[in-house]
Design a protein around this motif. Structure first.
Motif, PDB file in Angstrom:
ATOM      1  N   ARG A   1      34.678  34.079  41.139  1.00  3.06           N
ATOM      2  CA  ARG A   1      36.014  33.555  40.870  1.00  3.06           C
ATOM      3  C   ARG A   1      36.588  34.206  39.610  1.00  3.06           C
TER       4      ARG A   1
ATOM      5  N   LEU B   1      39.778  36.566  39.476  1.00  4.32           N
ATOM      6  CA  LEU B   1      40.942  35.832  38.996  1.00  4.32           C
ATOM      7  C   LEU B   1      41.905  36.709  38.218  1.00  4.32           C
TER       8      LEU B   1
ATOM      9  N   ALA C   1      45.763  37.018  38.999  1.00  2.89           N
ATOM     10  CA  ALA C   1      46.395  35.997  38.152  1.00  2.89           C
ATOM     11  C   ALA C   1      47.913  36.079  38.183  1.00  2.89           C
TER      12      ALA C   1
ATOM     13  N   LYS D   1      49.631  33.766  40.493  1.00  2.00           N
ATOM     14  CA  LYS D   1      49.513  32.319  40.338  1.00  2.00           C
ATOM     15  C   LYS D   1      50.770  31.744  39.729  1.00  2.00           C
TER      16      LYS D   1
ATOM     17  N   GLN E   1      42.528  37.114  31.182  1.00  2.65           N
ATOM     18  CA  GLN E   1      43.330  36.579  32.253  1.00  2.65           C
ATOM     19  C   GLN E   1      44.704  36.285  31.707  1.00  2.65           C
TER      20      GLN E   1
ATOM     21  N   ALA F   1      38.964  33.295  44.101  1.00  2.00           N
ATOM     22  CA  ALA F   1      39.713  33.280  42.843  1.00  2.00           C
ATOM     23  C   ALA F   1      40.718  32.132  42.813  1.00  2.00           C
TER      24      ALA F   1
END
Lengths: 124, 596
Positions: A11, A15, A19, A22, A60, B136
């Motif tokens: 993850r 990520l 990112a 998101k 991130q 993710a």
């Protein structure tokens, strides 16, 4: 898959790569001036160096994007670092060697590298 | 996988794929390489974004710029302007109305703003063929939590408390279903995913499978743990080739990671999933017929009880859930039942995905909280009716559902409100109709579908629905007789009461609901031999009015030479010859031809 830790590792690893898709506006934005003037002055290697550093440090929530010419072509390559809730900081005449310091001091530790900023250049 | 500064997301759902998104991906990759951007920009094929009307859709991150109706030649411009120079290509950005300002990002668009995407949360966001991206976005975390921290009873309890009800149509509480299956004792149990989406106009399950297949796999494993099953089957129709392919890829990736297979997360729990392809028979969406089909038998239903939870697939206790239902499960586990129960209405929790189709501007897939007014879905999200026409009705629930007239536009949509007005939630297809749609013909269309799809096992469905269809066909042809409506009603009640399975029991619904709200249209057809919507060909008459200038255009286009008249004189249509094709009306430049 034998443990939660393994799942978490995948993850985390993925990520940072997704990112930007998101929700949420708390990302640090690095905006590189990439008009003809910026590219001619060497903005592309600078941007690639940013990508490299961000990945190396597994950061991130940092996006790297590009923008056009803001009219100060003599100071290119230029870039802005925009931290959430803070005023943007503009760096000028950036070369790839300067990038690791900007990432380490500004993006990671929140202290802009004063001597690289537009304020320092204009004071010359 | 390297870090990229920009992601180009190209919709790879069925809608956009058929309008050429695969070619776009190729072109993007070529152009990106040509401009030396291949280390910086990544092209990702995702699942459906929902706004199929505007396809093919491309989104560029980190800006989130929403490009619509992209042709291959537009790709060069996006690459050279947006990706190379960082300038958004304004004229390709999605516009809601012609005179409106362009909205650069997804979240600012009217179509998306009122939506709440739970089941579709990853559709259009992740690469469905990459398990890492699913992970993710918190993928398989719910499975990990269930296997390491919760007992099966706790899992069932959580789903029960969330208030989640089956999204396939009937709305049975999912937790209850799991409870029944868990209570059955057997050496082997099965978890089945019903992906045999068959309602005309519904494509939400396909979109979930195409855009986020892992969420279904994860939920099946969670369900398997809860009820004590070690094997799962996904029954998906062969007409969904992209969904099938992505499911296969997803299952293989999950097996490779050990998220399916033996001893998952070291918990001692084994679970594996197999795909079974259906040949597209509507009745196979009915659970007992579906299980017959998986077993290799004919897709025919059998009487219940015994319910699948007691004796199902291969005569073992089986739990069957719909795709969209399952897609909600991982989040209920992660965010908790209270969070889920806080969304929606008293008896219908969470969100529902609707497939908007028919006479509506924004054809596509939308997900809204339960209790959203129908008006918001049609007008705010759907963008209203094209051509300024008047809304007449919306058909929900497919061939088992009914039509909702304009009087009920302000109804808050949930399972119970729809049932109360004679329709049903169904799987979530919404076909919008305007003033040009004839409601009798709509009823005929749906009945034609069920007659076609009836498996023929029980008499009420095999013969009863055919008799109803014959009456409706007579009516739309202008051969309706007094007493036809009463005959339809009597047949409908009998079929509802006596058919073997859900298909037959609900088949008369489209007729009953149109009779309830549009009885006057039936009467006009039967008594006056007139179709109020000017739709039924056999009941139409074309006439030339005195606006005619005698240009002879209509006479020349008429395929059966039914129009006579001299140049510069008014023309005339011979009704006996006219086949009512409408070509003359289309051709007339003076608006001189009318139908009535």
């Amino acid at each position: 898959m034998k443990s939660l830790a393994e799942l978490e590792a995948i993850r985390q690893r993925t990520l940072e790569k997704v990112a930007m898709r998101k929700e949420g506006d708390d990302a640090v934005r690095v905006v590189v001036g990439m008009a003809t003037c910026g590219i001619a002055a060497g903005a592309r290697p600078v941007m690639l160096k940013f990508l490299e550093e961000i990945q190396k440090r597994n950061l991130q929530n940092v996006t790297v994007s590009q923008t056009g010419c803001i009219g100060m072509c003599r100071l290119e390559p230029m870039l802005d670092v925009i931290m959430p809730g803070k005023e943007k900081v503009t760096y000028v005449r950036v070369n790839p060697d300067m990038v690791p310091r900007i990432v380490a001091e500004h993006i990671v530790n929140g202290r802009p590298v004063q001597e690289y900023t537009i304020g320092a250049a204009e004071g010359e | 996988m390297d870090l990229f500064r920009a992601h180009v997301l190209v919709c790879g759902g069925t809608g956009c794929s058929s309008s050429g998104s695969a070619e776009l991906i190729k072109r993007f990759e070529e152009q990106i390489a040509k401009n030396g951007l291949d280390r910086e920009v990544k092209v990702v094929r995702t699942g459906c974004f929902g706004l199929c009307e505007a396809g093919p859709v491309v989104i560029v991150y980190p800006e989130g710029t929403f490009y619509s109706r992209i042709r291959p030649e537009d790709v060069d411009e996006i690459v050279s302007e947006h990706l190379l120079k960082g300038r958004v290509v304004q004229h390709l950005v999605y516009k809601e109305k012609a005179d409106e300002e362009q909205h650069v990002t997804l979240d600012n668009i009217d179509f998306y703003r009122p939506q709440m995407r739970l089941a579709l949360r990853n559709c259009g966001v992740i690469d469905p063929e990459n398990i890492d991206e699913y992970i993710a976005f918190d993928g398989y975390k719910a499975l990990a939590k269930v296997l390491t921290e919760m007992t099966p009873e706790q899992v069932i309890d959580e789903v029960l408390k969330s208030g989640l009800r089956g999204r396939g149509g009937a709305g049975f509480p999912t937790g209850k279903k799991w409870q029944f299956a868990a209570a059955s004792k057997a050496d082997q149990k099965y978890m089945v995913c019903n992906a045999d989406e068959g309602d005309p106009g519904a494509f939400m399950d396909r979109s979930v499978l195409e855009g986020d297949p892992h969420s279904v796999l994860e939920a099946m494993a969670i369900g398997g743990y809860a009820i004590g099953a070690s094997e799962g089957y996904i029954y998906v129709r062969a007409e969904y080739p992209i969904a099938v392919k992505r499911l296969e890829i997803a299952i293989n990736q999950a097996r490779e990671y050990g998220l399916l297979g033996k001893n998952i997360f070291g918990s001692g729990f084994d679970f594996d999933i197999f795909i079974r392809l259906g040949a597209g028979a509507f009745v196979c969406g009915e659970e007992t017929a579906l299980m017959h089909s998986i077993e290799g038998g004919r897709g025919e239903p059998k009487p219940k009880p015994p319910f699948p939870a007691v004796r199902g697939l291969f005569d073992k206790p089986t739990n069957i859930n719909n795709v969209e239902t399952l897609a909600n499960i991982p989040q209920i586990i992660l965010k908790g039942s209270e969070w889920f129960a806080s969304i929606g209405t008293e008896k219908s929790k969470g969100t529902k995905v609707f497939a908007l189709g028919g006479k509506i501007n924004n054809t596509g897939l939308v997900e809204v909280p339960m209790g959203t007014p129908l008006r918001d879905i049609i007008y705010k999200i759907g963008g209203g009716i094209p051509g300024g026409k008047k809304f007449k009705a919306v058909q929900t629930g497919g061939p088992s559902g009914g039509c909702i007239p304009a009087d009920y536009l302000d109804i808050a949509i949930d399972y119970d409100s729809l049932t109360a007005i004679g329709s049903m939630m169904g799987s979530g297809g919404m076909i919008v109709m305007d003033e040009d749609n004839c409601m009798v013909d709509i009823a005929r269309f749906f009945l034609d579908f069920t007659v076609d799809e009836s498996c023929g096992k029980c008499t009420p469905c095999r013969i009863g629905t055919r008799r109803m269809l014959e009456i409706l066909e007579r009516i739309v042809e202008g051969k309706g007789e007094e007493g036809d409506i009463e005959k339809l009603e009597a047949l409908a009640e009998n079929i509802k009461a006596t058919a073997l399975c859900g298909l037959g029991q609900t088949a008369p619904n489209p007729v009953l609901s149109t009779l309830k709200y549009f009885r006057d249209e039936y009467e006009a057809h039967i008594k006056e031999k007139r179709c109020p919507a000017h739709h039924c060909q056999k009941l139409l008459n074309y006439e030339i009015t005195d606006k005619c200038r005698g240009c002879t255009a209509c006479a020349r286009v008429c395929p059966v030479n039914a129009i006579t008249g001299k140049v510069k004189e008014m023309h005339h249509i011979d009704r006996a010859k006219c086949i009512k094709c409408g070509s003359c009306m289309e051709k007339c430049r003076f608006g001189a031809i009318v139908k009535n």
